[in-house]
Design a protein around this motif. Sequence first.
Motif, PDB file in Angstrom:
ATOM      1  N   ALA A   1       0.851  -1.191   0.000  1.00 20.08           N
ATOM      2  CA  ALA A   1       0.000   0.000   0.000  1.00 20.08           C
ATOM      3  C   ALA A   1       0.885   1.239   0.000  1.00 20.08           C
ATOM      4  O   ALA A   1       1.787   1.356   0.834  1.00 20.08           O
ATOM      5  N   LEU A   2       0.651   2.128  -0.961  1.00 21.16           N
ATOM      6  CA  LEU A   2       1.278   3.444  -0.928  1.00 21.16           C
ATOM      7  C   LEU A   2       0.311   4.361  -0.191  1.00 21.16           C
ATOM      8  O   LEU A   2      -0.750   4.708  -0.709  1.00 21.16           O
ATOM      9  N   VAL A   3       0.676   4.744   1.028  1.00 21.08           N
ATOM     10  CA  VAL A   3      -0.258   5.386   1.945  1.00 21.08           C
ATOM     11  C   VAL A   3      -0.229   6.903   1.774  1.00 21.08           C
ATOM     12  O   VAL A   3       0.822   7.545   1.941  1.00 21.08           O
ATOM     13  N   ASN A   4      -1.373   7.471   1.454  1.00 18.86           N
ATOM     14  CA  ASN A   4      -1.527   8.906   1.201  1.00 18.86           C
ATOM     15  C   ASN A   4      -2.615   9.482   2.097  1.00 18.86           C
ATOM     16  O   ASN A   4      -3.302   8.742   2.820  1.00 18.86           O
ATOM     17  N   ASP A   5      -2.791  10.798   2.049  1.00 14.88           N
ATOM     18  CA  ASP A   5      -4.032  11.339   2.583  1.00 14.88           C
ATOM     19  C   ASP A   5      -5.007  11.507   1.414  1.00 14.88           C
ATOM     20  O   ASP A   5      -4.652  11.320   0.242  1.00 14.88           O
ATOM     21  N   HIS A   6      -6.244  11.845   1.727  1.00 11.09           N
ATOM     22  CA  HIS A   6      -7.327  11.763   0.740  1.00 11.09           C
ATOM     23  C   HIS A   6      -7.140  12.704  -0.443  1.00 11.09           C
ATOM     24  O   HIS A   6      -7.686  12.468  -1.527  1.00 11.09           O
ATOM     25  N   ARG A   7      -6.338  13.749  -0.281  1.00  9.18           N
ATOM     26  CA  ARG A   7      -6.221  14.754  -1.342  1.00  9.18           C
ATOM     27  C   ARG A   7      -5.452  14.263  -2.555  1.00  9.18           C
ATOM     28  O   ARG A   7      -5.580  14.844  -3.642  1.00  9.18           O
ATOM     29  N   TRP A   8      -4.634  13.199  -2.392  1.00  4.59           N
ATOM     30  CA  TRP A   8      -3.675  12.862  -3.429  1.00  4.59           C
ATOM     31  C   TRP A   8      -3.967  11.547  -4.147  1.00  4.59           C
ATOM     32  O   TRP A   8      -3.180  11.129  -4.987  1.00  4.59           O
ATOM     33  N   ILE A   9      -5.092  10.936  -3.852  1.00  4.03           N
ATOM     34  CA  ILE A   9      -5.409   9.673  -4.528  1.00  4.03           C
ATOM     35  C   ILE A   9      -5.876   9.918  -5.957  1.00  4.03           C
ATOM     36  O   ILE A   9      -5.350   9.354  -6.912  1.00  4.03           O
ATOM     37  N   ALA A  10      -6.866  10.765  -6.116  1.00  4.40           N
ATOM     38  CA  ALA A  10      -7.382  11.052  -7.459  1.00  4.40           C
ATOM     39  C   ALA A  10      -7.830  12.503  -7.527  1.00  4.40           C
ATOM     40  O   ALA A  10      -9.027  12.797  -7.635  1.00  4.40           O
ATOM     41  N   PRO A  11      -6.886  13.438  -7.445  1.00  4.68           N
ATOM     42  CA  PRO A  11      -7.265  14.855  -7.461  1.00  4.68           C
ATOM     43  C   PRO A  11      -7.942  15.242  -8.775  1.00  4.68           C
ATOM     44  O   PRO A  11      -7.520  14.823  -9.850  1.00  4.68           O
ATOM     45  N   ILE A  12      -9.005  16.004  -8.651  1.00 11.08           N
ATOM     46  CA  ILE A  12      -9.731  16.488  -9.823  1.00 11.08           C
ATOM     47  C   ILE A  12      -9.028  17.738 -10.348  1.00 11.08           C
ATOM     48  O   ILE A  12      -8.723  18.664  -9.593  1.00 11.08           O
ATOM     49  N   ASP A  13      -8.747  17.746 -11.653  1.00 18.17           N
ATOM     50  CA  ASP A  13      -8.053  18.870 -12.274  1.00 18.17           C
ATOM     51  C   ASP A  13      -6.791  19.230 -11.484  1.00 18.17           C
ATOM     52  O   ASP A  13      -6.651  20.359 -10.972  1.00 18.17           O
ATOM     53  N   PRO A  14      -5.846  18.299 -11.370  1.00 16.27           N
ATOM     54  CA  PRO A  14      -4.661  18.532 -10.533  1.00 16.27           C
ATOM     55  C   PRO A  14      -3.803  19.692 -11.016  1.00 16.27           C
ATOM     56  O   PRO A  14      -3.600  19.870 -12.220  1.00 16.27           O
ATOM     57  N   ASP A  15      -3.308  20.472 -10.065  1.00 20.95           N
ATOM     58  CA  ASP A  15      -2.387  21.558 -10.397  1.00 20.95           C
ATOM     59  C   ASP A  15      -0.972  20.979 -10.478  1.00 20.95           C
ATOM     60  O   ASP A  15      -0.755  19.769 -10.326  1.00 20.95           O
ATOM     61  N   ASP A  16       0.023  21.851 -10.702  1.00 22.15           N
ATOM     62  CA  ASP A  16       1.405  21.385 -10.826  1.00 22.15           C
ATOM     63  C   ASP A  16       1.862  20.632  -9.580  1.00 22.15           C
ATOM     64  O   ASP A  16       2.571  19.633  -9.666  1.00 22.15           O
ATOM     65  N   TYR A  17       1.471  21.120  -8.426  1.00 15.67           N
ATOM     66  CA  TYR A  17       1.852  20.495  -7.154  1.00 15.67           C
ATOM     67  C   TYR A  17       1.328  19.063  -7.085  1.00 15.67           C
ATOM     68  O   TYR A  17       2.079  18.118  -6.778  1.00 15.67           O
ATOM     69  N   ALA A  18       0.037  18.882  -7.392  1.00 16.29           N
ATOM     70  CA  ALA A  18      -0.557  17.545  -7.355  1.00 16.29           C
ATOM     71  C   ALA A  18       0.046  16.637  -8.419  1.00 16.29           C
ATOM     72  O   ALA A  18       0.269  15.444  -8.178  1.00 16.29           O
ATOM     73  N   ARG A  19       0.334  17.199  -9.587  1.00 19.80           N
ATOM     74  CA  ARG A  19       0.941  16.380 -10.643  1.00 19.80           C
ATOM     75  C   ARG A  19       2.331  15.884 -10.241  1.00 19.80           C
ATOM     76  O   ARG A  19       2.721  14.765 -10.581  1.00 19.80           O
ATOM     77  N   ARG A  20       3.074  16.703  -9.504  1.00 15.43           N
ATOM     78  CA  ARG A  20       4.389  16.252  -9.030  1.00 15.43           C
ATOM     79  C   ARG A  20       4.238  15.081  -8.063  1.00 15.43           C
ATOM     80  O   ARG A  20       5.013  14.118  -8.105  1.00 15.43           O
ATOM     81  N   ILE A  21       3.238  15.156  -7.204  1.00 14.36           N
ATOM     82  CA  ILE A  21       2.994  14.068  -6.259  1.00 14.36           C
ATOM     83  C   ILE A  21       2.635  12.788  -7.005  1.00 14.36           C
ATOM     84  O   ILE A  21       3.155  11.699  -6.705  1.00 14.36           O
ATOM     85  N   LEU A  22       1.755  12.900  -7.993  1.00 16.61           N
ATOM     86  CA  LEU A  22       1.354  11.729  -8.767  1.00 16.61           C
ATOM     87  C   LEU A  22       2.552  11.149  -9.520  1.00 16.61           C
ATOM     88  O   LEU A  22       2.698   9.925  -9.631  1.00 16.61           O
ATOM     89  N   THR A  23       3.409  12.005 -10.034  1.00 14.38           N
ATOM     90  CA  THR A  23       4.610  11.544 -10.735  1.00 14.38           C
ATOM     91  C   THR A  23       5.523  10.773  -9.798  1.00 14.38           C
ATOM     92  O   THR A  23       6.040   9.702 -10.141  1.00 14.38           O
ATOM     93  N   GLU A  24       5.710  11.312  -8.592  1.00 16.56           N
ATOM     94  CA  GLU A  24       6.601  10.655  -7.639  1.00 16.56           C
ATOM     95  C   GLU A  24       6.047   9.296  -7.214  1.00 16.56           C
ATOM     96  O   GLU A  24       6.791   8.308  -7.130  1.00 16.56           O
TER      97      GLU A  24
END
Length: 295
Positions: A6-29
């Motif tokens: 399990a890659l453990v996250n908080d709820h904001r980073w599982i499937a963000p709607i219209d992700p900004d640059d910050y969220a996209r970096r998290i998804l990339t990592e």
Amino acid sequence: MSVRIALVNDHRWIAPIDPDDYARRILTEDALVGEALRHRGAVVERVVWSDSEVDWAAFDIALIRQTWDYFERYPEFLAWLARVDGLTRIVNPAPLLRWNADKRYLIELAEAGVPIVPTRRILRGDADRTLAEWMDCDAMACCVIKPSVSGGGRETWRIERAQAEAHEARWQGLVAAEDMLIQPFLPEITSAGEVSLMLINGEVTHAVRKTARAGEFRVQDDHGGSVAAEPLDPALSALARRVVAAVPFWPLYARVDLVETERGALLMELELIEPEFFYRFCPEAAERLAEALLF
């Protein structure tokens, strides 16, 4: 049978709607880490730590990633650690996460000989002295105050001695609610920034330099800070290894945040729970993490 992780996250980073640059970096990592694990045969799923529907016993490993709301839900997070620790292998280990969650660890590391930014801890409810009096105890012309349990620059303030009285009401409100830290403000933070060194199994993999935007002292992305790859410096790498060696529980991963001063490099923070690890600057580090985790 494949190892389930399990890659453990908080709820904001599982499937963000219209992700900004910050969220996209998290998804990339997370994608870099996930692919490195899958390449070695693991089954990987991104989950929310606070989701009561997750069957933690179904996972062999719970790898902490972006649980960046834990300090806002601290009692709940500690209860989650206690409950899940017997169901799966938490990485980094739960005792280490509990130790690292409270920045009083800085004082313990200083007692072990690690050079830190001078830190005074004021316990919740301690109203014996004003902020100005605490600053005068350590001859501070400018200080930084922050909660002992926090992250992302929450309630972190830079205060000049001449303005301490004007901030007294804020200080009293904060220390009435939680333990607080007082540190001298180091001008090198605004002139040169922080150097973050990433370690896996005690070995440095890469480094970045984080700098604050003009007029700000907090280097986090949330406050407009920027990040760039930093060449590895042998002396800083040696200090980072020394910091990790002083930790009471061995971490699989660690991020050591340093500030370079005229007196030498000092530890700002040691991130062992959910550090942004900047894999995008060194994808090989994700491979090394996967190798260390699985073999």
